[in-house]
Design a protein around this motif. Structure first.
Motif, PDB file in Angstrom:
ATOM      1  N   ALA A 128       0.818  -1.220   0.000  1.00  0.00           N
ATOM      2  CA  ALA A 128       0.000   0.000   0.000  1.00  0.00           C
ATOM      3  C   ALA A 128       0.852   1.271   0.000  1.00  0.00           C
ATOM      4  CB  ALA A 128      -0.943   0.000   1.199  1.00  0.00           C
ATOM      5  N   LYS A 141       2.747   1.929  -3.307  1.00  0.00           N
ATOM      6  CA  LYS A 141       1.766   2.308  -4.326  1.00  0.00           C
ATOM      7  C   LYS A 141       1.401   3.790  -4.185  1.00  0.00           C
ATOM      8  CE  LYS A 141      -2.769   1.084  -6.199  1.00  0.00           C
ATOM      9  NZ  LYS A 141      -3.974   0.217  -6.064  1.00  0.00           N
ATOM     10  N   GLN A 142       1.230   4.233  -2.932  1.00  0.00           N
ATOM     11  CA  GLN A 142       0.900   5.642  -2.691  1.00  0.00           C
ATOM     12  C   GLN A 142       2.056   6.556  -3.094  1.00  0.00           C
ATOM     13  OE1 GLN A 142      -0.279   6.443   1.346  1.00  0.00           O
ATOM     14  NE2 GLN A 142      -1.191   8.418   0.839  1.00  0.00           N
TER      15      GLN A 142
END
Length: 299
Positions: free
Chosen positions: A250, A253-254
């Motif tokens: 996560a 990806k951010q």
């Protein structure tokens, strides 16, 4: 006799006083990455401000600090100190009404500058609750060094930057422009893209991962509609890699989404950005590794 002026201006100071923010605001576009963490800037980065009759070439430098324990710290200090050679004006930036040992250390180094004019920039004056404390502080600073001028500014909010630009322009030597009017930095797009990725990592991770991370651009291909970019983020330990990737990927990806958006604004076209995280133990204290990654005082 030339009817234009052009010269090199070094922006120096201890870490995290707002040097990169100042240069970005003067130029009107981000060319140097920023974060609240000290020592975000690692390289000497030139930003270019062009007006009708003058061009100011700014050297934004890493924060100068007394500690040089690691090779990376030494490389950053070398980059900052080398910016003082052959410049036309030096901007020494301090943080509000604070005066630290770090500021004193920088001031001692500036005594080697000879006849080069030094402008003292007192940043973040907009944050002062009691404005009456500013004048006595400025008088105290004036007694520490023969500054050519003392200018209170707010780099973040753009306060008094017109006065600063005027003071700089007046001290530039006569001469032709060094760069095209439209050029904003002497750094390559690949370098800027790597710095954007690193900025997003530093901002995203806060205190979780120290500054022992760097970014390499492995691929840059301009297709008909999309630019494909692949970048590797180097860390020193397995734990840092785990934190950087985050739960089920996560966090990385951010970081990738934020970096892609900024790179698209920079190059004005769609980008497909792929990020990889690799472990390269001890890179920040390895002179050869630093040179291969571009940490060279002459870069």
């Amino acid at each position: 006799m030339s009817d234009t002026r052009c010269g090199l201006v070094a922006i120096v100071g201890r870490p995290n006083v707002g040097k990169s923010t100042l240069m970005n605001h003067l130029i009107g576009q981000k060319v140097s990455i920023t974060s609240r963490k000290p020592q975000t800037t690692r390289h000497r980065i030139h930003g270019i401000l062009s007006r009708n009759d003058y061009q100011i070439v700014f050297a934004d430098t890493p924060g100068i600090h007394a500690g040089q324990e690691r090779a990376l710290n030494r490389a950053m200090n070398d980059a900052a100190l080398s910016a003082l050679n052959d410049v036309d004006v030096i901007c020494f930036m301090v943080d509000g009404i604070k005066w630290t040992e770090g500021d004193e250390h920088v001031l001692k180094l500036l005594q080697r500058a000879g006849d080069t004019p030094v402008l003292l920039l007192v940043n973040k004056v907009d944050n002062l609750e009691d404005k009456q404390v500013l004048l006595p502080h400025l008088q105290d600073l004036a007694g520490r060094f023969s500054f050519a001028e003392i200018i209170p500014v707010s780099a973040l909010r753009g306060h008094n930057l017109e006065a600063l630009e005027k003071a700089l322009a007046e001290r530039l030597p006569e001469g032709e422009f060094w760069f095209d009017d439209e050029q904003l930095t002497d750094r390559s797009l690949r370098f800027m893209a790597a710095e954007i990725v690193r900025e997003k990592v530093v901002r995203q991770l806060g205190q979780e991962v120290p500054h022992q991370i760097t970014v390499e651009i492995d691929l840059w291909e301009d297709g008909p509609k999309v630019t494909d970019i692949a970048a590797t983020i180097l860390v020193e330990r397995r734990g840092q890699k785990k934190i950087l990737i985050g739960d089920q990927g996560a966090r990385i990806k951010q970081i990738g989404t934020q970096a892609r958006q900024d790179i698209e604004r920079l190059i004005e076209r769609k980008v497909m950005l792929n990020l990889w995280v690799k472990i390269k133990a001890g890179w920040s204290d390895d002179e050869r590794a630093l040179r291969s990654l571009g940490y060279d005082q002459h870069k």
